[in-house]
Design an enzyme around this catalytic site. Structure first.
Site, mmCIF file in Angstrom:
data_model
loop_
_atom_site.group_PDB
_atom_site.id
_atom_site.type_symbol
_atom_site.label_atom_id
_atom_site.label_comp_id
_atom_site.label_asym_id
_atom_site.label_seq_id
_atom_site.Cartn_x
_atom_site.Cartn_y
_atom_site.Cartn_z
ATOM 1 C CD GLU A 64 -1.461 -2.513 1.459
ATOM 2 O OE1 GLU A 64 -0.325 -2.626 1.982
ATOM 3 O OE2 GLU A 64 -2.157 -3.503 1.171
ATOM 4 C CG HIS B 127 -11.431 -8.250 5.876
ATOM 5 N ND1 HIS B 127 -10.929 -9.164 6.759
ATOM 6 C CD2 HIS B 127 -10.686 -8.366 4.756
ATOM 7 C CE1 HIS B 127 -9.932 -9.822 6.196
ATOM 8 N NE2 HIS B 127 -9.757 -9.362 4.991
HETATM 9 C C1 LIG Z 1 -1.776 -5.127 4.314
HETATM 10 C C2 LIG Z 1 -2.721 -5.969 3.529
HETATM 11 N N1 LIG Z 1 -2.964 -5.669 2.246
HETATM 12 C C3 LIG Z 1 -3.839 -6.392 1.525
HETATM 13 C C4 LIG Z 1 -4.493 -7.464 2.089
HETATM 14 C C5 LIG Z 1 -5.517 -8.269 1.264
HETATM 15 N N2 LIG Z 1 -4.981 -9.607 0.957
HETATM 16 C C6 LIG Z 1 -5.244 -10.669 1.733
HETATM 17 S S1 LIG Z 1 -4.431 -12.051 1.235
HETATM 18 C C7 LIG Z 1 -3.752 -11.240 -0.096
HETATM 19 C C8 LIG Z 1 -2.823 -11.967 -1.014
HETATM 20 C C9 LIG Z 1 -1.595 -12.479 -0.329
HETATM 21 O O1 LIG Z 1 -0.797 -13.209 -1.217
HETATM 22 P P1 LIG Z 1 0.498 -13.975 -0.734
HETATM 23 O O2 LIG Z 1 1.294 -13.104 0.160
HETATM 24 O O3 LIG Z 1 1.186 -14.507 -1.919
HETATM 25 O O4 LIG Z 1 -0.036 -15.155 0.199
HETATM 26 P P2 LIG Z 1 -0.943 -16.399 -0.225
HETATM 27 O O5 LIG Z 1 -2.367 -15.983 -0.074
HETATM 28 O O6 LIG Z 1 -0.574 -16.783 -1.602
HETATM 29 O O7 LIG Z 1 -0.600 -17.483 0.766
HETATM 30 C C10 LIG Z 1 -4.171 -9.918 -0.124
HETATM 31 C C11 LIG Z 1 -3.773 -8.921 -1.134
HETATM 32 C C12 LIG Z 1 -4.203 -7.733 3.436
HETATM 33 N N3 LIG Z 1 -4.776 -8.777 4.077
HETATM 34 N N4 LIG Z 1 -3.316 -7.001 4.122
#
Ligand SMILES: Cc1ncc(C[n+]2csc(CCOP(=O)(O)OP(=O)(O)O)c2C)c(N)n1
Ligand SMILES: Cc1ncc(C[n+]2csc(CCOP(=O)(O)OP(=O)(O)O)c2C)c(N)n1
Ligand SMILES: [Mg+2]
Ligand SMILES: [Mg+2]
Lengths: 426, 337, 337, 426
Positions: free
Chosen positions: B60, B129
Site C-alpha cells: 500500500e 475487513h
Molecule cells: C496489508 C494488507 N494488504 C492487503 C491485504 C488483502 N490480501 C489478503 S491475502 C492477499 C494476497 C496475499 O498473497 P500472498 O502473500 O502470496 O499469500 P498467499 O495468499 O498466496 O498465501 C491480499 C492482497 C491484506 N490482508 N493485508
C-alpha cells in the site's frame, strides 16, 4: 516467555549490535575499505541482463587513478569544458555550503546542511542527465540545482525563508523545490521521494514520454519501507529510473552498519531485486558521470531501473544541529581513503593540462564574489527572524495551497488570523 | 439512465473518466486483470490496456507513493486500497506527502489522485475487513474525504474526485455495494434496483465535493450521517416514529457546514451517527462544530451514536454495529427535555 | 529531590526503570551510543550495555514491529521515534498490531511497550519537526496516549507508561524540554530550574496514567490543555486577567472525565486548547464530551483554540502557534453572554 | 509535464506490466520452472558465510527424487516414525481443510482458507523445529498447529466463532492464536508478523534464552515494507530467526511476477541483505525439513537469520471468497511440475517399505473419524449465526481486552450495550 525453560542442550543466544570500527578517542580505521584499481572493472553493455552486474555490486567503478589519469572502460571521455564546468559547480556548492553554514551560526536562519565531500554525486549526475530528466533528491544534492543553473539567490531566499522565498517561507531551510529545474520538492520525511520517483518514471513511460527520473537516498534511509517499495515497483514495471544510494557511511550518529552495511554492500540490494546494480566511487566525478550515463542509457532504452551505490563519506556534521565528534573520531574525515572529489577532478584536469593553480585561484575568487553577491541580494529580502511578528510573508498566505481553493473553514481561520495579528500588533 | 448498484456505478465512473481523460490511470492489488476483489475496476484493463490499468504489488505504501509520483507528473491516478483496514502501510505517503506537496511547493506541484477504498463493516469481515478510519484522514490538512451512500452519488462524486486537483480519500461503504442496508440485519436487504438513487445517468455528470444532501426533511431532529449509516438513520428514525431531518454529508472534509447549521438551527436537536469507534471519531468534530455554531439554538446536547471503542469483533458484529436500537436510543436522548 | 529539566527527568525515568526491571530495553534511531538527538537516552548504553540499549535502522516501521515482537516475548521495550512527524511509517504496526494484539488474542498476548516521541512545534522545525499527531492515536482503541507538561510528571508518567501492560504513546513536547515556554516567544524563557515542577524526586515514583491535574483553580472558566499548551494557557489567562481553572490533562486516552466534568460544572464555561490542527483534533473530542456531559451547565459553547488546519509553516511559526492572543480571544468568546 | 517536449533524439518509453504465462482458456505453462535433480546441490556447513549460499538462491534444495528415494547431502535421514507422523499431519490438514471449506459453504461460518498443496511447508517445519520455538505464521500454516498437537476442535471453535472459541469470537475464521503451542496470533494485515518475529527473536537473544523464532510470509506479501524491515533488522542484529517466503505463485489473482518474481527468485532477496538464503522445493517434505533444520542450527549457534523461499503452488482458490478460474487456467494446478507433497512423502515411505495402500486407507479412515468427531464436538458449541442476536459470547466480553483494565469510557459503553441488547431482545 522465559529463559529458565528446560533446554539443557541449547546454548544461550546473545544479541549482536554492530559497532563502527572506531569511536571518539580511537584511531580512525578504514582498513575494511577495499579500493580496486581505477579502470579495473569491465563495463557491460547497457543491454546486458542484471546478472552481469553482480560483480559490480561488490567492486567499485573508478575512473580517475592515483596519478589523476582517467583510465579503463568506464572513462566517459568528457570534454575539458564539461570537466571545468563540473569543477566549478562543485566549488560553488562547497563555498555556498560554507557561507550558509556560517549564516546559520550567525543566527540568520534556523538550520543548514552541508554536502562537503559529496559534491560529485550531484554535480556529475546532473552533467550526465538531460536537463529535463526529473530529479528526486535528498537534502544533500544541492549540487543538482547549482549544476542546472538555478540561481543561488533563490536558494538563499529559501534558506532565509524571506520575502523572496518562492516557497513562501513554508519549508525548513534547504528543502528546495523547483519544477523548471527538474528538482522535486525535498521532503523532511526520509526515503519518501524514491518510490515517488519510480511513480513519476512510470508515468513518463505510460505517456510515451522520453524523460527519465533519478532519485537519491542516504545509506541510513535505505532501511525505510519506501526504499523497498521503490526497488520492487521499479523492477516490476521496468520503470525508467535511476536509484542512487548515497552511502556516506553515516546517518546522523549511526554508522552504515546499523543499516546493514557490514553484511554486504548497498549495491547488492539490486541483486535481491533482480535489477542491475553498480557500486561507484562517489568521490570520483568521472565514475559518477559514467555510471549515471550507463543507467540513463538503460532507462532510455526501456530496459528499466538501475541501482547505484555512491560510495562516499560525509565530511562534516549531519547538519548545523549536529556535532560529529560525539560519535566518531575527530580526524576520521581526513582518513577517508577515496580522497576529495574536488581535489580529484582538479588533479585530473591539471594532469590533462587543462587547469592550474592560478586558474583555480581565479575561480575561487570569482565564486566567492558570486556567492557573496547572492547572499547580499538574498539578505536584502530579509533573513529569518525567529522572535518577531514582522513576518516576511503575508499571514494570509499561510492558508493558501493547503487545497487548490480555500474551503470555508480555512477562510474562517484566515480571517481569524488576520484579526489575531492585528490584535497582536496593537 | 440505467439502474446500477454501487459497484456498477463506480465502475461506470471509471469508464467515463478514462475515456474523457488519457491521464486517468488505475492501479491496485488485484485491480487490473481481475478487476478488483469487489469488481469495481472490472473490464477496465481490457478496454484501456495494461499501461493504464494494472495490478500492483502488495504494498500500500508503494501504491500510494508511485501514485503520488504519477500525479506530480501530471496523471490522475485512481489507486485502490483493497480494504480501508490496509491503508495504514501507506499512511505516511498520504499524510506526509500527498496532503502536503501542494503546500510545501507553494502550488508548484500538486497531487490530483484518488484513493479509493471499500470500508466499514456489516459483512462479517472481522477486525481487519470492517474498519472506518475516516477520522484519521479528516484530521490531515490537505486531504479531502468523500463517502457516498448510493449509486447516483457514488458515480457523481467519484467523477468529481478524479477531476479534483487535490488528493481525495474516497471511502466506499462496502456493506451497501449491493443494496441499501438499513441496519435491520434480520430482514432481507432490498437490492438497489428498488431504490430511486440507483437510477444512474449514463455518461458524465458530477456530484460536487463539499455539498451535503438533505435526504429527508423533518422538524424534530437533525441526524448527520454518511455512507451506510444514512440508510440506517432513515430506517431507525422511521422505526422510532420520529420526523427527523436526515442529512447525508457525502463529504466530511470539507464538510458542508451551511446545510448542517441551517438544519440544526431549525430543529434545535442533533444526533451524529457513524460506524467508526467513538473516541476522536469524526462525530466528535461534528458535535464540536454544531455546539460551536448552533449553541443558542440547541435544546439538548448533541448526541453521538457510533461504533464502540473496540476493534470490530467477528461474532458480535451486530452488537458492535450502531443499528436501529442504538440510534433510537440516541434519538430519544436528543429529544429529551 | 533534584532539579531537573524534562530531558533529565525523562532520562532519569529510564535509569530507574532499567535498574528495576531487566526486561526494559531501549531502541531508536541514534538512541544508543549517542543517546538520542535530544539526549533523552544519554548514558544508558554505557550503563546497561548494547543489548539493552541500541541504535536502530531508520525504519520506524521496523522499530515498532520489532518492539512489538519483543513485547510479546515479555520485554518492556521503550522505543524512540526521533520526531513525532516520523511516526507514520510505523503507523500500521501501532494501529493494527500493538493496539489490537491483546484483543484479538483474548489476552493471551499483550504489548507492554512505550512509544516515546518528541512532538509539537515552537522550535522552527518546519512542517516535519513540529507536528502534534495525538488525535490520530486517540482514535485507535487499544492505545493509551500520554503527554506530560513538566519534569515531575514526565518522569512519573514515563515510569507508569513503562509499567503499563498496554501500549502507550508518549509524546514529549520538545518546546518545553528546557523550559516552560509560555507562548510569549518574544520574552526570554525561564529555565525549568525556576519552576516548582522541576523538583524531581530521585528514584522510583509514579504519576498515574488517566489522571488530570488541576494546575490552577479558578471560578470563571475551565481551560483544558496538555503539554506545552498548559503553560501557554496559564500565561494567557493571566495576561487576560481571567481567573480560570487550568487543567493539565496529562493523559488524553483514557481522559480524566471526572476532573473535567467537575470543573466545567463549576465554571459553566470551557476552552479547549491544543497545538495540533483543529479539524478532527483531540479538541473536538473534548468539546463533544463536555457538551454531552455538562450541557445544562454550559453558559456558552465550548471554544477551541488550536493550530490552524494547515501544515506547520517555517517562517510563520508564531502565526501558526496558538499563542496568548489566540487563547485570549477564545477565552473572551467563552466568557461572552 | 509533457510528452511533447522537444526531444527528437529520444525514443518513447513504455510501461511494462508483467503477465503470467497463461490466463484462463490458455494452456498452463510451467516451462519456465527449472527443476534441478534431487540431491544435486551441496549442503554448506552451517557456519559458512552468506556468500556460500548464493547458488542456493537460484537452485532448489530437493531430497526426494522421482523414484521416491531420498538422495544427496540434504537428506535429513528421518526415522520412519517421524516420516509417518509428518504424512499423518499433512493428511489431517488436508481433510480438515476439506471439511471446513464445506462448512463455510454450508453457511456455518463466514470464511475459510485452505492450504492444499502447501501442507509440507508447515508440517515439515514443525517437525524440524523445537516445540517451544516460536512461530509467526500466515493463514496458510495451519499445519503448524496440527503438527504440534493443537486440538482440532479448538481450531474449529475458532472457525465457528462459537462459545467454545478461546478468542471470544473476535477474530475472522482461521486467525488462530495459541501461546502454548508457540503459534502467534495471525494478523489480517499481511506481513506484519515477520518483523515481529525478528523482534521476538532479538528478545530471546537479549535474554540469553535459547529459543528461536520462525516466520512465514507469502510471495505477494514480500512487497510490503514489513518484509524489508524484517530482513534488515534480522541481518543487522543477527536475530535467531528463520524467514520463510512461501512462494505459491499466486497472491489472490496476482501472479508472483507482480511481486517481482519474474526478475529473480525470492530467495535471492537474501543476497541483497547479505544473509544466507535457500530456495527449497516446498512440495518435498524432506527438503523443507532439511532446510529448516539447517536454518535452525544456524540460528541456535548465534549465526543469525536465514531466508528460505519455499517454492510451491496454491492448488485452490485464495479463500472461500475467491474463484481462481477467473484469472488462471482451470487445469493449472494439475500441471504443477513439483507434484503433491502428500503423494511424494507417501511414495517415499512406500519405497522405504514403511507404508502401503492399506495403511493409507486405514489412516484416511482414522483421520476422517477424527475430523468428523471434532466437527461434531465443535458444532455442539454452536456455529456462526450471522443474523441473530443470540450471540455466542456475552456482549460484555466485547469491551474486555481492549486494555488490561476497562477504562471509564468502555465501562460506560459496556453498560450501554447491555441495555441496548435488552431493548433489542424485548
Ligand atoms: C496489508 C494488507 N494488504 C492487503 C491485504 C488483502 N490480501 C489478503 S491475502 C492477499 C494476497 C496475499 O498473497 P500472498 O502473500 O502470496 O499469500 P498467499 O495468499 O498466496 O498465501 C491480499 C492482497 C491484506 N490482508 N493485508
Ligand atoms: C522518516 C524519517 N525518520 C527519521 C528522520 C530523522 N533523520 C533526518 S536525517 C537522518 C539520517 C539520514 O541518514 P542517511 O540516510 O544516511 O542520509 P545522510 O544524512 O547521511 O545524507 C534521520 C534519522 C527523518 N527525517 N525522516
Ligand atoms: Mg548517510
Ligand atoms: Mg502467494
Amino acid at each position: 516467555m522465559s529463559n529458565d525453560s528446560e533446554r539443557p542442550n541449547r546454548p544461550a543466544l546473545s544479541l549482536h549490535v554492530p559497532e563502527p570500527p572506531a569511536r571518539p578517542g580511537e584511531k580512525p580505521d578504514f582498513s575494511w575499505v577495499q579500493v580496486p584499481a581505477a579502470g579495473s572493472i569491465r563495463r557491460p553493455d547497457v543491454t546486458a541482463p542484471a546478472q552481469e552486474t553482480h560483480e559490480h555490486c561488490y567492486s567499485l567503478v573508478r575512473v580517475i587513478d592515483e596519478a589523476g589519469q582517467a583510465v579503463g572502460p568506464w572513462d566517459p571521455r568528457l570534454s575539458p569544458d564539461l570537466l571545468r564546468k563540473m569543477l566549478r559547480d562543485m566549488n560553488v556548492v562547497r563555498q555556498f555550503d560554507e557561507r550558509m553554514f556560517r549564516a546559520q551560526r550567525q543566527g540568520k536562519t534556523s538550520f543548514y546542511m552541508k554536502s562537503k565531500g559529496e559534491e560529485a554525486i550531484a554535480v556529475a549526475a546532473a552533467a550526465a542527465l538531460d536537463f529535463d530528466d526529473m530529479c528526486f533528491p535528498t537534502y544533500r544534492q544541492q549540487g543538482l540545482l547549482v549544476a542546472r543553473g538555478y540561481p543561488l539567490v533563490e536558494m538563499m531566499n529559501q534558506i532565509y525563508s524571506n520575502k523572496g522565498d518562492k516557497l513562501q517561507g513554508r519549508q525548513l531551510p534547504i528543502m528546495y523545490s523547483d519544477r523548471k529545474h527538474g528538482f522535486f520538492s525535498i521532503s523532511g520525511n526520509l526515503a519518501t521521494q524514491v518510490p515517488q520517483a519510480v511513480g513519476w518514471a512510470m508515468a513518463s513511460a505510460i505517456k510515451g514520454d522520453s524523460r527519465i527520473a533519478a532519485a537519491w537516498i542516504g545509506d541510513g534511509s535505505t532501511a525505510e519501507g519506501d526504499f523497498h517499495a521503490a526497488c520492487t515497483f521499479a523492477g516490476v514495471y521496468r520503470a525508467p529510473v535511476i536509484l542512487n544510494v548515497v552511502n556516506n557511511q553515516w546517518a546522523i550518529s549511526s554508522f552504515s552498519g546499523i543499516a546493514g552495511g557490514q553484511l554486504t554492500t548497498f549495491a547488492a540490494r539490486a541483486i535481491g531485486y533482480g535489477i542491475p546494480g553498480l557500486r561507484v566511487d562517489g568521490n570520483d566525478p568521472l565514475a559518477v558521470y559514467a555510471a549515471t550515463q550507463w543507467a540513463a542509457d538503460r532507462a532510455r532504452a526501456n530496459l528499466g531501473p538501475t541501482l547505484i551505490e555512491m560510495f562516499t563519506y560525509r565530511k562534516e556534521g549531519h547538519s548545523t544541529s549536529d556535532d560529529p565528534t560525539g560519535y566518531r573520531p575527530k580526524d576520521e574525515p581526513d582518513n577517508w581513503p577515496l580522497g576529495d572529489p574536488i581535489e580529484r577532478l582538479r588533479q585530473h584536469l591539471t594532469v590533462l593540462g587543462e587547469w592550474d593553480d592560478d586558474r583555480q585561484a581565479a575561480l575561487d575568487a570569482e565564486i566567492d564574489g558570486e556567492v557573496r553577491g547572492a547572499q547580499k541580494e538574498a539578505e536584502a529580502n530579509g533573513v529569518l527572524r525567529a522572535a518577531s511578528l514582522d513576518f516576511p510573508q503575508d499571514v494570509r498566505t499561510m492558508f493558501e495551497d493547503v487545497y487548490a481553493e480555500l474551503p470555508w473553514h480555512l477562510k474562517e481561520q484566515q480571517a481569524e488570523m488576520v484579526a489575531e495579528l492585528e490584535a497582536k500588533k496593537a | 439512465m440505467t439502474v446500477r448498484n454501487m459497484i456498477q456505478a463506480l465502475n461506470d465512473a471509471h469508464h467515463v473518466m478514462m475515456e474523457r481523460d488519457d491521464n486517468v490511470v488505475v492501479l491496485g492489488e488485484d485491480a487490473g486483470y481481475f478487476g478488483g476483489v469487489f469488481r469495481v475496476t472490472e473490464h477496465l484493463q481490457k478496454k484501456f490496456g495494461t499501461s493504464r490499468v494494472f495490478d500492483a504489488p502488495i504494498s500500500e505504501n508503494g501504491i500510494m507513493a508511485t501514485a503520488i509520483g504519477m500525479a506530480t507528473y501530471g496523471l490522475r491516478p485512481v489507486a485502490e486500497i483493497q480494504f480501508a483496514d490496509y491503508i495504514y502501510p501507506g499512511f505516511d505517503q498520504i499524510v506526509s506527502e500527498a496532503a502536503k506537496i501542494r503546500y510545501r511547493t507553494a502550488g508548484e506541484w500538486f497531487v490530483p489522485m484518488v484513493i479509493r477504498s471499500p470500508y466499514g463493516g456489516g459483512i462479517f469481515g472481522g477486525q481487519t475487513h470492517s474498519q472506518s478510519p475516516e477520522a484519521l484522514f479528516a484530521h490531515v490538512a490537505g486531504l479531502k474525504v468523500v463517502i457516498p451512500s448510493n449509486p447516483y452519488d457514488a458515480k457523481g462524486l467519484l467523477i468529481s474526485a478524479i477531476e479534483d486537483d487535490d488528493p481525495v480519500v474516497f471511502f466506499e461503504p462496502k456493506r451497501i455495494y449491493n443494496g441499501p442496508f438499513d441496519g435491520f440485519f434480520d430482514r432481507p436487504v432490498t437490492p438497489w434496483a428498488k431504490h430511486p438513487d440507483a437510477e444512474v445517468p449514463d455518461g458524465y455528470y458530477t456530484v460536487p465535493i463539499g455539498k451535503a444532501r438533505v435526504v429527508k426533511e423533518g422538524p424534530e431532529l437533525t441526524i448527520l450521517a454518511y455512507g451506510t449509516m444514512v440508510h440506517v438513520a432513515l430506517a431507525a428514525a422511521e422505526a422510532a416514529g420520529i420526523d427527523a431531518e436526515v442529512i447525508d454529508l457525502r463529504t466530511i472534509v470539507p464538510v458542508d457546514i451551511e446545510t448542517i447549521e441551517e438544519s440544526v438551527k431549525k430543529t434545535g436537536r442533533c444526533v451524529v451517527v457513524h460506524e467508526a469507534t467513538r473516541t476522536s471519531g469524526f462525530g466528535a468534530e461534528l458535535a464540536a462544530l454544531v455546539q460551536e455554531r448552533c449553541f443558542y439554538h440547541l435544546e439538548a446536547p448533541v448526541v453521538r451514536a457510533t461504533g464502540w471503542d473496540t476493534p470490530y469483533p467477528h461474532s458480535l458484529e451486530w452488537a458492535y454495529f450502531p443499528g436501529p436500537i442504538r440510534l433510537g436510543n440516541a434519538f430519544k436522548k436528543a429529544l429529551e427535555d
